[in-house]
Write a protein that holds these residues in place. Structure first.
Motif: not given
Ligand SMILES: [Fe+2]
Ligand SMILES: [Fe+2]
Length: 165
Positions: A16-31, A42-45
């Motif tokens: 569950s934590q990895a799911n939310r963390k990877y979402q935040a990491f994806a947004a950062k990578a986009d930025k 996003r796929a790993a999330s």
């Protein structure tokens, strides 16, 4: 609780934590302009969400909606009655402003969640009233029917609230 049940609980928390963390990491990578890294996060999330759901299922932790509402209420109540107040006090003592604010927002909103779940539980299956919810992107404030002009918890503009159906 058997060791396997303990492991399921632990694995569910981790996924569950990895799911939310990877979402935040994806947004950062986009930025930062790393579109492919964002896609992979996003796929790993998404995959971690599948794992979390499978673990939850294996734990037999998804019951009837009535039972699930009761469990949600007791979780929310625990959070605002004892968990977050203690965390807020500690963050103040440690002079960690960001942590204090983050705990404060969650604490305020868990009270609201408990009220919403309680209201729904007492009307479950009785009311045909259908409406959307709106969630504040800054503090998580959760409101039925219409967003407020300004979030009463954090002051964010109501037009920023995300509609949830
Ligand atoms: Fe909550
Ligand atoms: Fe808010």
């Amino acid at each position: 609780m058997s060791k396997t049940e303990e492991f399921l609980k632990e694995a569910f928390a981790g996924e569950s934590q990895a799911n939310r963390k990877y979402q935040a990491f994806a947004a950062k990578a986009d930025k930062e302009g790393y579109a492919q890294a964002a896609k992979l996060f996003r796929a790993a999330s998404e995959a971690e969400a599948v794992h979390a759901k499978n673990h939850l299922w294996a734990m037999k932790a998804i019951r009837t909606t009535q039972e699930n509402l009761k469990e949600a209420i007791s979780g929310e109540d625990h959070e605002y009655e004892s968990m977050y107040p203690e965390m807020i006090d500690m963050a103040k003592a440690d002079k960690l402003k960001d942590a204090e604010m983050s705990f404060y927002y969650a604490n305020e909103v868990e009270k609201i969640h408990s009220q919403l779940f309680n209201g729904l539980l007492s009307n479950l299956g009785k009311s045909t009233d259908a409406f959307s919810y709106y969630v504040c992107p800054r503090c998580g404030n959760t409101v039925g029917k219409e967003p407020p002009a300004v979030c009463p918890v954090c002051g964010a503009e109501g037009k920023l609230f995300k509609r949830i159906d």
